[in-house]
Write an enzyme that holds these catalytic residues in place. Sequence first.
Site, PDB file in Angstrom:
ATOM      1  N   GLN A 181       3.472 -17.428  52.468  1.00 42.03           N
ATOM      2  CA  GLN A 181       2.791 -17.217  53.751  1.00 42.03           C
ATOM      3  C   GLN A 181       2.816 -15.714  53.950  1.00 42.03           C
ATOM      4  OE1 GLN A 181       0.740 -18.995  55.701  1.00 42.03           O
ATOM      5  NE2 GLN A 181       2.199 -20.323  56.697  1.00 42.03           N
ATOM      6  N   SER A 182       1.649 -15.131  54.100  1.00 41.35           N
ATOM      7  CA  SER A 182       1.548 -13.681  54.000  1.00 41.35           C
ATOM      8  C   SER A 182       2.408 -12.905  54.974  1.00 41.35           C
ATOM      9  CB  SER A 182       0.118 -13.244  54.204  1.00 41.35           C
ATOM     10  OG  SER A 182      -0.550 -13.324  52.993  1.00 41.35           O
ATOM     11  N   THR A 183       2.131 -13.063  56.248  1.00 43.13           N
ATOM     12  CA  THR A 183       2.791 -12.165  57.184  1.00 43.13           C
ATOM     13  C   THR A 183       3.749 -12.938  58.059  1.00 43.13           C
ATOM     14  OG1 THR A 183       1.125 -12.491  58.846  1.00 43.13           O
ATOM     15  CG2 THR A 183       0.747 -10.721  57.286  1.00 43.13           C
ATOM     16  N   LEU A 218       5.945 -12.322  53.262  1.00 41.62           N
ATOM     17  CA  LEU A 218       5.710 -11.108  52.486  1.00 41.62           C
ATOM     18  C   LEU A 218       4.222 -10.989  52.197  1.00 41.62           C
ATOM     19  CD1 LEU A 218       8.599 -10.937  49.902  1.00 41.62           C
ATOM     20  CD2 LEU A 218       8.328  -9.737  52.048  1.00 41.62           C
ATOM     21  N   ARG A 230      -1.792 -14.239  45.116  1.00 41.02           N
ATOM     22  CA  ARG A 230      -2.740 -13.653  46.037  1.00 41.02           C
ATOM     23  C   ARG A 230      -3.945 -13.094  45.295  1.00 41.02           C
ATOM     24  NH1 ARG A 230      -2.230 -12.140  51.447  1.00 41.02           N
ATOM     25  NH2 ARG A 230      -4.139 -11.001  51.065  1.00 41.02           N
TER      26      ARG A 230
END
Length: 683
Positions: free
Chosen positions: A22-24, A64, A100
Amino acid sequence: MNGEHKITGGHRARTAVVYLRQSTLMQVREHTESTLRQYALAGTAVALGWAARDVEVIDRDLGLSGTSAAHRQGFRELMSRVCLGEIGAVLGLEISRLGRSNADLARLAEMARLTDTLLIDADGVYDLTDFNDWLVLGLKSTMSQAELHIMAGRLQAAKRAAAERGELRAPLPVGLVYDDGGMVVTDPDAEVRAAVADIFACFLAAGSAYGVVAAFAGRKFPQRAYGGAWAGQLRWSPLTHHRVLQVLKNPAYAGAYVYGRCVTRKKIDADGNVRTVTADLPRAQWPVLIKDHHPGYVTWEEYLAIEARLAANHTGGGGRPVREGTALCQGIIICGGCGGPMAANYHGDDRASYECHSHRDGKKTPGCRSITAHAVDDAVAGALLAALTPEQVALALAAAGEVTSQHQRTSRAAELAVERARYEADRAERAFSQVEPENRLVARTLEARWEAKLAAFADAEQALAAAQDALPPLPDRASLEKLAADLPALWHAPTTTPRDRKRLLRTLIADVTLLPEANRAKARIGIRWHTGAADEIVIDRPRPTGVPAPTPSPATGLIRELGPVTSNTDLVTLLAQRGYLTGAGRPFDIKAIQWVRHAYQIPSPSPCRGTEISVAEAARRLGCSPGVVYYWTETGQLDARRSPGGRLCIPWTPATEADCRARITSSGHLNPAARRTRPTQHR
Ligand SMILES: [Zn+2]
């Protein structure tokens, strides 16, 4: 599940890994649904026949960001374990988004094919040794990239369109808020408004961001938190230089709506990691700028003036801001020879000179000169004071207005702090009075809080009283007008700092040029006014330090006449009695007399008494150099007395002279004839 038959006992014997990404942090915080679904994949693995103990979750990459695997420990771990062949299947919510970037996924797929590892997502099971699955995964990966691109493009276009109408909502800087209708208005909190307005007012008065920080010493500045646990709350913290610049440079305070003031760029650092950096765009390149969009704290013109002032303060960018030193033309004086800036250099006890530094760059021209600062300063200040006459009163009244408003601002801030403290104490009291008496623990806490708030209130009141006491009494208008009428006195007043003088100078004078001048005794100074007018002044160039002014002839005559027989101390007394002064208009002192002796080659009276003679005289009589005589006295071969003035006096008798001559005769070094009598060595 689609393709479940592809799972064999061999796969189930190895570990199944659920990879979470999960990106952010914001996504982790707000898209909890997705995170939950990702964790639920462990259940899917069990349903597909893996023992619960053989299912592992790798969730180190939650929160991250980054479009490469470089920072993502979890993905690296996943890759290495796939390579070792210890993994039967990798589960993800959407396999095509596992990595990603396409490159990450392609590497994972290649390794999975070699080690017979299955990839499983909501759509089914991919066996990458099967060409069909390989192709489908490749296609999906490409399509997901395309989808991202198209979505981002649409979002950007929609954002841009909204921004061009001034309707795209962005976080507002402190002091501005959205009202219920979504319009931008100034903060309803008067204390916040006062703090923001004071930054601009202080900058106007101090002229630098550091000046604003100094003016805010001991006073806090509000900040509104966006996102996170403190979202929407107002927090007060000490004002930093960085924050001052943020406020001064933010066009929102000038009532302007701006979109795209910063751009993000990708950079690859030395370790090969991709980093995103933010850079400010110059104003001309802002994509959207709508002036008069909402009420502001300054006008657009004031904003531009602040921008120009900040640029002038930025020495790294060629700015030459006002400094503390006494040299008045510092920063605005130019060498007329080479066109370069002249530096103000200080040589102890505040004597400054303007020096052209072009020789450092090898650009020095024959016209480049240095000059004592006070010579130029006096001329320029004279021109300035002469030019200021008709504007005296207007200037003084403007100054009076500024001082009064500054006076009020200082105590206004303290008053608002008292109001806030009173409000908080009232609120704590209300909270305490509303608690049920049985709830003793809560009541005790609330009572303590109320007491603390009351103490803070008392402190704020004290601070207000102190602030009011600390204010110096304002001069009345009549005395201000009187002061303004006598601007030269104000200019020379000891309370007027060099900085003030320089600021005043710069408001009227654009620059000062030391023009090339053939006559070395003169200096030609060009003054360019901001109005575009130019003046030229010719002054006498001050003599370099150390060279005395020509001494008037009666005094010189006296020193010439009496000098050879009178000591310097007696001459000082004598000249003072007659009232003679030096060329510089000062009474004669020992140093001045020494200069005259030096200039006119007047010998001092001999300190020798009776039969004594000086070293020079002895050398003359013996026909040798004075150095020889000094050598004899130092080595004790010749008696000598040192006079109070430090000169050697040698008691001279015929016997002494005979001794000396004998020494010279016997010395091969001093007497060439003696050297010749020595036996020469032959082989
Ligand atoms: Zn020069």
